[in-house]
Design an enzyme around this catalytic site. Structure first.
Site, PDB file in Angstrom:
ATOM      1  N   LYS A  53     -23.630 -14.345  36.814  1.00 35.28           N
ATOM      2  CA  LYS A  53     -22.521 -14.012  36.028  1.00 35.28           C
ATOM      3  C   LYS A  53     -21.578 -12.982  36.802  1.00 35.28           C
ATOM      4  O   LYS A  53     -20.438 -13.198  36.596  1.00 35.28           O
ATOM      5  CB  LYS A  53     -23.109 -13.159  34.648  1.00 35.28           C
ATOM      6  N   GLN A  97     -28.955  -9.850  28.330  1.00 38.63           N
ATOM      7  CA  GLN A  97     -29.552 -11.059  28.928  1.00 38.63           C
ATOM      8  C   GLN A  97     -30.991 -11.201  28.219  1.00 38.63           C
ATOM      9  O   GLN A  97     -31.672 -10.532  28.060  1.00 38.63           O
ATOM     10  CB  GLN A  97     -29.898 -10.774  30.401  1.00 38.63           C
ATOM     11  N   ASP A 120     -21.330 -13.028  24.283  1.00 41.24           N
ATOM     12  CA  ASP A 120     -21.948 -13.938  24.149  1.00 41.24           C
ATOM     13  C   ASP A 120     -21.692 -14.499  22.530  1.00 41.24           C
ATOM     14  O   ASP A 120     -22.431 -15.899  22.341  1.00 41.24           O
ATOM     15  CB  ASP A 120     -23.442 -13.617  24.048  1.00 41.24           C
TER      16      ASP A 120
HETATM   17  N1  LIG Z   1     -27.560 -13.348  26.436  1.00 37.81           N
HETATM   18  C1  LIG Z   1     -27.846 -14.791  26.776  1.00 37.81           C
HETATM   19  N2  LIG Z   1     -29.120 -14.782  27.483  1.00 37.81           N
HETATM   20  C2  LIG Z   1     -29.252 -16.194  27.717  1.00 37.81           C
HETATM   21  C3  LIG Z   1     -28.282 -17.358  27.711  1.00 37.81           C
HETATM   22  C4  LIG Z   1     -27.187 -16.933  27.165  1.00 37.81           C
HETATM   23  O1  LIG Z   1     -26.116 -17.772  26.784  1.00 37.81           O
HETATM   24  N3  LIG Z   1     -26.764 -15.499  26.890  1.00 37.81           N
HETATM   25  N4  LIG Z   1     -28.540 -18.565  27.828  1.00 37.81           N
HETATM   26  C5  LIG Z   1     -29.857 -18.614  28.870  1.00 37.81           C
HETATM   27  C6  LIG Z   1     -29.662 -18.251  30.314  1.00 37.81           C
HETATM   28  N5  LIG Z   1     -28.308 -18.425  30.870  1.00 37.81           N
HETATM   29  C7  LIG Z   1     -27.596 -17.547  30.830  1.00 37.81           C
HETATM   30  O2  LIG Z   1     -27.579 -16.388  30.419  1.00 37.81           O
HETATM   31  C8  LIG Z   1     -28.095 -19.530  32.066  1.00 37.81           C
HETATM   32  C9  LIG Z   1     -28.981 -20.681  32.329  1.00 37.81           C
HETATM   33  C10 LIG Z   1     -28.633 -21.355  33.242  1.00 37.81           C
HETATM   34  C11 LIG Z   1     -27.648 -21.130  34.055  1.00 37.81           C
HETATM   35  C12 LIG Z   1     -27.620 -22.030  35.347  1.00 37.81           C
HETATM   36  O3  LIG Z   1     -26.512 -21.915  35.924  1.00 37.81           O
HETATM   37  N6  LIG Z   1     -28.714 -22.697  35.776  1.00 37.81           N
HETATM   38  C13 LIG Z   1     -28.679 -23.378  36.847  1.00 37.81           C
HETATM   39  C14 LIG Z   1     -29.838 -23.453  37.539  1.00 37.81           C
HETATM   40  C15 LIG Z   1     -30.326 -22.177  38.124  1.00 37.81           C
HETATM   41  C16 LIG Z   1     -31.468 -21.816  38.127  1.00 37.81           C
HETATM   42  O4  LIG Z   1     -32.274 -21.841  36.777  1.00 37.81           O
HETATM   43  O5  LIG Z   1     -32.211 -21.077  39.101  1.00 37.81           O
HETATM   44  C17 LIG Z   1     -28.135 -24.911  36.839  1.00 37.81           C
HETATM   45  O6  LIG Z   1     -28.486 -25.405  35.714  1.00 37.81           O
HETATM   46  O7  LIG Z   1     -27.617 -25.498  37.499  1.00 37.81           O
HETATM   47  C18 LIG Z   1     -26.964 -20.392  33.921  1.00 37.81           C
HETATM   48  C19 LIG Z   1     -26.935 -19.386  32.842  1.00 37.81           C
HETATM   49  C20 LIG Z   1     -30.851 -17.861  28.225  1.00 37.81           C
HETATM   50  N7  LIG Z   1     -30.751 -16.567  28.087  1.00 37.81           N
END
Ligand SMILES: Nc1nc2c(c(=O)[nH]1)N[C@@H](CN(C=O)c1ccc(C(=O)N[C@@H](CCC(=O)O)C(=O)O)cc1)CN2
Length: 294
Positions: A53, A97, A120
């Site tokens: 982020k 988070q 969020d």
């Molecule tokens: N406050 C929040 N917590 C969480 C959220 C959210 O939207 N707000 N969502 C998820 C986690 N998340 C963001 O926070 C998130 C998940 C996955 C990815 C991402 O880019 N994943 C990559 C793989 C990277 C890896 O896991 O090593 C991909 O899919 O290519 C970004 C953000 C739960 N918590």
């Protein structure tokens, strides 16, 4: 048949390019968009997402501030950090988070966020606006993963109106708000929200034109569960150590064989995850644009 890839990396990169122009316009009016993150503990997934982020913010010209509390932080410590973020004028938007470490009441913490700073869309007021169907792009933030899924489908011209959507998983960040979003006026899908007590999950999934898997069960969704030509979004991810190399490996909720049945498939990683990050940036920019209108 081989499914068309719903490429989250490319789509997120397009969105970031569009946001850069809007951020430049905001800056020319003296408005600098900003995002703060609050991370508690050292869950490896959460550390990765928070670092991502801040990288994204730097890439597009959003200021960012990182508050990290140790895993030993008490609920009073977390409440105090939220209070600080609410009361710091320079912080215009922030996220907590998730998941928080065991022992913290996530809903209670989310409720403490000043809804006008909720980047969020997870504060009850903003979720409530989603329930009420309050229209208008700029009115309130949408939860990032649901917004990212809809945007990914929209940019690949996957029809949604009148389609049967089956969402597997009813979590706060994906399943529950996604059901509300898909049934909103304008998207007009028919949604079945399934969960661990759903009877005949395979049968439910077989009826779907759009399947969203967000449970974190490796390869749960099998190729013979998919209606030929359906769009499949693989959201849940599980981190495992590779048996041969010992290195960390990511496994999605959708079995790889689905690629030969589905019409569209989001890879995992590189599908919905990058869209989640792009939608957070979009929420931050919209909040800054709202502040100009106020
Ligand atoms: N406050 C929040 N917590 C969480 C959220 C959210 O939207 N707000 N969502 C998820 C986690 N998340 C963001 O926070 C998130 C998940 C996955 C990815 C991402 O880019 N994943 C990559 C793989 C990277 C890896 O896991 O090593 C991909 O899919 O290519 C970004 C953000 C739960 N918590």
């Amino acid at each position: 048949m081989t499914a068309i890839t719903l490429d989250g990396v490319k789509t997120a990169s397009d969105i970031k390019a569009e946001l850069r122009d809007r951020i430049a316009a905001l800056r020319s009016h003296g408005v600098v968009p900003g995002l703060a993150t609050l991370l508690v503990g050292n869950d490896p997934g959460s550390e990765t997402y928070v670092a991502g982020k801040h990288r994204d913010c730097a890439e597009v010209g959003i200021e960012s501030l990182r508050i990290d509390l140790p895993g030993s932080a008490t609920s009073a410590d977390v409440r105090a950090a939220i209070n600080d973020l609410n009361n710091t004028r320079e912080v215009t938007g922030y996220i907590i988070q998730l998941p928080l470490p065991v022992g913290h009441n996530e809903n209670a913490m989310l409720e403490l966020i000043d809804p006008s700073k909720d980047a969020d869309g997870l504060h009850p007021t903003n979720l409530g606006r989603l329930v009420l169907g309050i229209e208008g792009e700029l009115r309130s933030p949408l939860p990032c993963t649901p917004a990212g899924i809809v945007e990914l489908l929209r940019r690949y011209d996957v029809p949604i109106v009148g389609k049967k959507v089956v969402v597997v998983g009813r979590g706060l960040t994906v399943g529950r708000p996604l059901g509300l979003l898909f049934t909103r006026k304008g998207l007009d899908a028919t949604v079945t929200l399934t969960h661990s007590r759903t009877v005949d999950l395979a049968g439910e999934v077989r009826r779907a034109d759009i399947v969203v898997a967000a449970v974190g069960v490796p390869h749960l969704i099998q190729a013979d569960w998919i209606k030929p030509g359906a769009a499949v979004l693989d959201v849940g991810i599980t981190r495992v150590a590779d048996e041969v190399t010992g290195k960390g490996r990511l496994i999605g909720d959708v079995h790889p064989d689905v690629v030969s049945v589905a019409g569209h498939l989001s890879p995992n990683p590189r599908g919905v995850g990058p869209m989640t990050r792009a939608m957070l940036l979009s929420n931050v920019v919209k909040a800054a644009e709202r502040s100009l209108l106020a």
